[in-house]
Design an enzyme around this catalytic site. Structure first.
Site, PDB file in Angstrom:
ATOM      1  N   GLY A 187     -37.988  27.800  -5.374  1.00 20.78           N
ATOM      2  CA  GLY A 187     -38.558  28.474  -4.227  1.00 20.78           C
ATOM      3  C   GLY A 187     -40.024  28.598  -4.552  1.00 20.78           C
ATOM      4  O   GLY A 187     -40.397  29.302  -5.480  1.00 20.78           O
ATOM      5  N   THR A 188     -40.886  27.885  -3.869  1.00 19.06           N
ATOM      6  CA  THR A 188     -42.162  27.524  -4.469  1.00 19.06           C
ATOM      7  C   THR A 188     -43.253  27.359  -3.436  1.00 19.06           C
ATOM      8  O   THR A 188     -43.015  27.511  -2.243  1.00 19.06           O
ATOM      9  CB  THR A 188     -41.978  26.196  -5.234  1.00 19.06           C
ATOM     10  OG1 THR A 188     -43.182  25.864  -5.883  1.00 19.06           O
ATOM     11  CG2 THR A 188     -41.642  25.072  -4.291  1.00 19.06           C
TER      12      THR A 188
END
Length: 236
Positions: free
Chosen positions: A15-16
């Site tokens: 999750g970036t």
């Protein structure tokens, strides 16, 4: 609290925030460094910008395992391609391979990628390959969970013909903004600049990034921000 969110056996997910920006002479890629397993931060200093060839790199988001295996396959095929042609692969060829593998396996992969690089035919190019395997050539591309906070910012801040310094500053500012707003982005900021002169990597520690609204300055210890309370004297 949902116990499943604390399960450390969950698949690792990046999750970036990943970004690719073209400028006058090349491209700048940037990413944060947080890799999550549910709510647990599995790696706070991961490198999400992966080399495919000497002149092409890819930013990875989504499932860490999926994006790594796609990168490995593409790197292998590009190596064979370079041997057969006797010259480096173009950015478009590398992006097309990422798209083909992502599309052919779209039912099994959960990853979105940004391919960026420089070649002697077309110069600096950025291609977005979102979930599902579409190939989009763009002047700039953003991806990952942190990208939701950046669309309006890029509409206002990006412009054609930027210098390298302007593009680098834009990428670092954008990633730091996403880190401030997105709980799944964090850690440090890494950038890769690719142009006719080669590749240059840069590293920005978390405590050097600009602070945004309501952010607290980094400290070494909670004792630095909690006021010391004098204990009541002991009475016999």
């Amino acid at each position: 609290m949902d116990k499943s969110s604390l399960d450390v056996e969950q698949p690792h997910s990046m999750g970036t925030t990943i970004i690719g920006v073209t400028y006058n002479g090349g491209v700048v890629l940037g990413a944060d460094s947080r890799t999550s397993t549910g709510m647990y931060v599995a790696n706070r200093a991961s490198d999400k910008i992966t080399q495919l060839t000497d002149n092409v790199y890819v930013c990875r988001s989504g499932s860490a395992a999926d994006s790594q295996v796609v990168s490995d396959y593409v790197r292998y095929f590009l190596h064979q391609h370079t041997i057969q042609l006797g010259q480096p692969a173009t950015v478009k060829v590398a992006a097309s391979l990422v798209r083909q593998i992502s599309y052919n396996n779209k039912a099994m992969l959960q990853t979105g990628m940004i391919v960026g690089g420089w070649d002697k035919y077309e110069g600096g190019k950025i291609y977005g390959v979102p979930l599902g395997g579409t190939l989009l050539e763009q002047p700039f591309a953003i991806g990952g969970s942190g990208s939701s906070y950046l669309y309006g910012f890029f509409d206002q801040a990006w412009r054609e013909g930027m210098s390298h310094e302007e593009a680098e500053k834009l990428v670092v500012t954008a990633v730091s903004l996403a880190i401030a707003r997105d709980g799944a982005s964090g850690g440090v900021v890494r950038t890769v600049t690719i142009n006719k002169d080669g590749v240059k990597r840069k590293f920005y520690p978390g405590d050097t990034l600009p602070l945004w609204h309501e952010e607290i300055e980094s400290v070494n210890s909670l004792l630095d921000i909690v006021p010391a309370a004098s204990p009541d004297p002991m009475v016999s």
